[in-house]
Structures are given as C-alpha cells and as structure tokens.
Scaffold this active site. Structure first.
Site, PDB file in Angstrom:
ATOM      1  N   GLN A   5      36.809  50.967  57.240  1.00 20.17           N
ATOM      2  CA  GLN A   5      38.236  51.069  56.961  1.00 20.17           C
ATOM      3  C   GLN A   5      38.698  52.490  57.284  1.00 20.17           C
ATOM      4  OE1 GLN A   5      40.091  51.076  52.952  1.00 20.17           O
ATOM      5  NE2 GLN A   5      41.326  49.343  53.667  1.00 20.17           N
ATOM      6  N   TYR A  31      49.177  54.579  51.038  1.00 20.35           N
ATOM      7  CA  TYR A  31      48.624  55.723  51.784  1.00 20.35           C
ATOM      8  C   TYR A  31      49.455  55.953  53.063  1.00 20.35           C
ATOM      9  CZ  TYR A  31      45.067  55.271  48.270  1.00 20.35           C
ATOM     10  OH  TYR A  31      44.443  55.212  47.043  1.00 20.35           O
ATOM     11  N   ARG A  67      45.127  46.061  57.228  1.00 25.56           N
ATOM     12  CA  ARG A  67      45.359  45.708  55.813  1.00 25.56           C
ATOM     13  C   ARG A  67      46.779  46.078  55.396  1.00 25.56           C
ATOM     14  NH1 ARG A  67      42.297  46.654  49.992  1.00 25.56           N
ATOM     15  NH2 ARG A  67      41.887  44.446  49.893  1.00 25.56           N
ATOM     16  N   GLY A  80      36.610  42.204  45.655  1.00 28.81           N
ATOM     17  CA  GLY A  80      36.312  43.596  45.365  1.00 28.81           C
ATOM     18  C   GLY A  80      35.396  43.732  44.170  1.00 28.81           C
TER      19      GLY A  80
HETATM   20  C1  LIG Z   1      36.785  50.820  42.657  1.00 29.37           C
HETATM   21  C2  LIG Z   1      37.824  50.341  43.626  1.00 29.37           C
HETATM   22  C3  LIG Z   1      38.039  51.060  44.790  1.00 29.37           C
HETATM   23  C4  LIG Z   1      38.965  50.604  45.744  1.00 29.37           C
HETATM   24  N1  LIG Z   1      39.121  51.288  46.922  1.00 29.37           N
HETATM   25  C5  LIG Z   1      39.854  50.751  47.932  1.00 29.37           C
HETATM   26  C6  LIG Z   1      39.826  51.309  49.232  1.00 29.37           C
HETATM   27  O1  LIG Z   1      39.103  52.282  49.525  1.00 29.37           O
HETATM   28  N2  LIG Z   1      40.595  50.733  50.181  1.00 29.37           N
HETATM   29  C7  LIG Z   1      41.398  49.643  49.918  1.00 29.37           C
HETATM   30  O2  LIG Z   1      42.092  49.164  50.814  1.00 29.37           O
HETATM   31  N3  LIG Z   1      41.418  49.082  48.687  1.00 29.37           N
HETATM   32  C8  LIG Z   1      40.641  49.581  47.715  1.00 29.37           C
HETATM   33  N4  LIG Z   1      40.579  48.948  46.486  1.00 29.37           N
HETATM   34  C9  LIG Z   1      41.292  47.674  46.287  1.00 29.37           C
HETATM   35  C10 LIG Z   1      40.370  46.495  46.587  1.00 29.37           C
HETATM   36  O3  LIG Z   1      40.032  46.424  47.956  1.00 29.37           O
HETATM   37  C11 LIG Z   1      41.026  45.160  46.190  1.00 29.37           C
HETATM   38  O4  LIG Z   1      42.256  45.060  46.854  1.00 29.37           O
HETATM   39  C12 LIG Z   1      41.250  45.045  44.678  1.00 29.37           C
HETATM   40  O5  LIG Z   1      40.079  45.412  43.958  1.00 29.37           O
HETATM   41  C13 LIG Z   1      41.649  43.616  44.297  1.00 29.37           C
HETATM   42  O6  LIG Z   1      40.629  42.696  44.684  1.00 29.37           O
HETATM   43  P1  LIG Z   1      39.602  42.071  43.592  1.00 29.37           P
HETATM   44  O7  LIG Z   1      40.475  41.458  42.526  1.00 29.37           O
HETATM   45  O8  LIG Z   1      38.783  41.069  44.321  1.00 29.37           O
HETATM   46  O9  LIG Z   1      38.812  43.217  43.045  1.00 29.37           O
HETATM   47  C14 LIG Z   1      39.695  49.413  45.502  1.00 29.37           C
HETATM   48  C15 LIG Z   1      39.479  48.706  44.316  1.00 29.37           C
HETATM   49  C16 LIG Z   1      38.538  49.138  43.401  1.00 29.37           C
HETATM   50  C17 LIG Z   1      38.285  48.321  42.151  1.00 29.37           C
END
Ligand SMILES: Cc1cc2nc3c(=O)[nH]c(=O)nc-3n(C[C@H](O)[C@H](O)[C@H](O)COP(=O)(O)O)c2cc1C
Length: 363
Positions: A101, A183, A230, A320
């Site tokens: 990413q 971002y 994304r 995630g």
């Molecule tokens: C610890 C953590 C770090 C994350 N870092 C990023 C990231 O670097 N880039 C991004 O696009 N989203 C990031 N997210 C968002 C996740 O990609 C995702 O959209 C979010 O956790 C919801 O999905 P889930 O319910 O399956 O966890 C992060 C989420 C978490 C929990």
C-alpha cells in the site's frame, strides 16, 4: 464445512490467480526501524498470514515527508527495498501474494516525525486532534500544514512512480494506492480539506487529478491490472468529509473505469443518516459506476462477506482486525471455529507480542 461458498474459490487479477477471495486488509503496525526499514518480525508476521488470497501491506510512505506515524515503513531507500524483499520472499515461499500500500500522509503528521519539516497538504487546514510522535505513546496536537505549491505536485507524483519501481524491485505482486482515510490523496479528493484554486482544486475533475496522475505514473512500472485503489467515500477518520460524496465518487469511478485496474477497495465506514444516498452501503451504491472488481471492507463478518460475494455486490472482501489475531483466518472460516480476540494495546506497540504470537489451529 462451507465448501459451497464462493468466497473460497479462486479469482484472477491480471496475471495473478488468488487462491480465495479473503484478503488481508492494510494495517499499520509500527514494527519497522525508525528509518522505515522493515524488520525480520515483519517478514514472519506477513508469512504467517500467507493463506489469504491476497495480503495488502500496511501503509508505506513514498518519502520522508509522507510519513505519518513512528516506526512505519518506507519504500524510498535501498535499505527499505532490501527489508521489504525479505517480507515478499517469506510470503511467496509460504504460497501467498502481497501488494504494497503506497501512501503519503499529507497533513496527518507532525514535524517530529518528518525530521523537523512542516507537514504538507492541499490547503492550510489543521486537522482536529492529536497524533502519535516518537517515542510511541506521546501524542502531540496537530499543527497547521503548509499548502503544497503547484510546482511541487509533479514531484509527489514522481515519488509515487519511484516507489512503484522500488516495490517491483522488492518483489511485490502489485500495489494499492492509498486514496482513503484522510491521508494526502484523500485530502485532495474531498472538499473539506481542498480549497485550492489551481488545476488540483475545485471541480471533481480537478480534485481527482492527482490520483489519476499517480495511477498513470505508477502504471509505468506495474501492469495496471496489478494496481488497486483504496477509497473511503464516507469515512470521517482524520477529520475529513465531502459535501457531495455521490457526485465526487461517481465521477471518479467513471474515470477509473478507463484504466482497467486490479480493483477498487471500498471502506464502508461512515454510513449515517446524513448519507441517505448510501443507505444500502458504499459498495452497492458506488459499484454501479464501476466496471472492474470491487473489494469490500469494514467490520465484515464471514456470513456478510460470503453472501455479498454470492450476490455479486463485491468480488472479494478484506479483513483487518480478524487477521491481526487469526493468522490462519481462511481456515477458521472454512472450519467455522472460534476466533482469537485481537489485543488493541499491541496494535502499534512494537515488538513480537500481539504481533507474531497469535496461535494458528493445530494440524
Ligand atoms: C491497527 C490498524 C491499522 C490500520 N492501518 C491501516 C493502513 O495502514 N492503511 C489503511 O488503508 N487502513 C488501515 N486500517 C484500516 C483497516 O484496513 C480496515 O479498513 C479497518 O480495520 C476495518 O476493517 P475490519 O473491520 O475488517 O478490521 C487499519 C486498521 C487497524 C485496526
């Protein structure tokens, strides 16, 4: 066993055949060296999760002034490329596929994280709140960013291209351009953060311009079918919003159609009564404007993912938090077992604990 589920079927993107439609979502984990070089535990972490059809790496900065958080990785130095090569080798040896990413944080940063420089953004608008600086645990108030000069935009686009070339050298199977979650690219797209009067602000066309230029530039190094984007049309994370998300994103998706990309990855967050246009969800509403593959994300359960794939709302789903604590998530879905619960306190804490010590099922 859920053997009839389409979610376990292969899917092809460009030259890659993914073994299932269960994707590991990009997640920042702050385990890199302070100079952005990926560490050996990162290689172990991603390799453990190679049973995903596709892994999308944590946000990885294209330059030092694209950095948002301490101990996050970059892809702009030789050492960083070398560190990432160990990660991609590990994932490939374990039978997985991994996209990187590519990211620039824009105003979501602090001078302490950028070698003293003031963070840059489309316009001089300070985000509400505070951000982690180094060492981890200390939060400082955001400051007002400086507005990017028109002439600097070409340089940022160029840096995305160099990062893509570096990603190819590091062995990645593709890239995801991070245009979500408040971002830099998102700061250009949405009008609460973009008040520019040049060719990069104002109309939908102008606000989308930097993203389209970045796709063209990175497409010099990666097959466009191996480039994903994304988007988070409704997410207010990082103090961002848009006055007409349906207008902006329907325009943008029609532009993206001409590139024939790997996928568009929608973050579903932000479904509130203020967004009645999106009553049925982001992927369902915006998927109508997009001809290519759609990846859904955001608090999906297995059941919802499976039925949305069967109904054709999305082609694959990224998970995630479930992947943080369940390295063998596809197997757990298949066997309908319990999940390990993720420990939020170790999301960004550094070290092995809460990172590479979650257990897989026996056998
Ligand atoms: C610890 C953590 C770090 C994350 N870092 C990023 C990231 O670097 N880039 C991004 O696009 N989203 C990031 N997210 C968002 C996740 O990609 C995702 O959209 C979010 O956790 C919801 O999905 P889930 O319910 O399956 O966890 C992060 C989420 C978490 C929990």
């Amino acid at each position: 066993m859920k053997v009839k589920s389409k979610i376990f079927e292969t899917i092809t993107i460009g030259e890659h055949r993914l073994k299932n439609r269960i994707v590991m979502a990009p997640m920042t984990r702050s385990r890199a060296e302070t100079n952005g070089v990926p560490t050996d535990i990162m290689s172990a972490y991603y390799s453990q999760r190679a049973s995903a059809g596709l892994i999308i790496s944590e946000a990885t900065q294209i330059s030092l002034n694209g950095k948002s958080y301490p101990n996050t990785p970059g892809i702009y130095s030789k050492q960083q490329i070398k560190g990432w090569k160990k990660v991609t080798d590990g994932v490939h040896e374990a039978g997985g596929k991994i996209f990187i990413q590519l990211f620039h944080g824009g105003r979501i940063s602090h001078p302490d994280t950028q070698g003293g420089k003031i963070p840059m953004a489309p316009s001089e608008i300070k985000p509400e709140g505070a951000i982690h600086t180094f060492p981890f645990g200390k939060k400082k108030q955001f400051i007002t960013p400086r507005a990017i000069e028109s002439t600097e935009i070409k340089e940022i686009v160029h840096q995305f291209g160099v990062a893509a070339k570096n990603a190819l050298d590091a062995g990645f199977d593709g890239i995801e351009i991070h245009a979500a979650n408040g971002y830099l690219i998102d700061q250009f797209l949405r009008d609460s953060t973009n008040k520019r009067t040049d060719a990069y602000g104002g109309s939908y066309q102008n606000r989308s311009r930097i993203l389209l230029e970045i796709i063209q530039e990175t497409g010099k190094y990666f097959n466009l079918q191996h480039i994903g984007v994304r988007l988070s049309p409704l997410n207010n994370f990082n103090d961002i919003s848009d006055s007409n998300p349906l207008g902006l994103y329907s325009y943008l998706l029609e532009e993206l159609n001409s590139f024939k990309l790997a996928y568009v990855h929608f973050v579903e967050d932000g479904l509130t009564s203020k967004n009645l246009d999106f009553f049925n969800g982001v992927s369902l509403t915006l998927g109508k404007y997009y001809n290519g593959k759609v990846m859904g994300n955001g608090n999906y359960t297995f059941e919802r993912a499976d039925s949305e794939i069967l109904e054709g709302v999305v082609d694959f789903v990224s998970f995630g938090k479930l992947f943080i604590s369940n390295p063998d998530l596809p197997k757990r879905f298949m066997l309908e077992t319990e999940f390990n619960i993720p420990d939020e306190n170790s999301y960004y804490s550094g070290g092995k604990r809460g990172y590479i010590d979650y257990e897989s099922l026996e056998g």
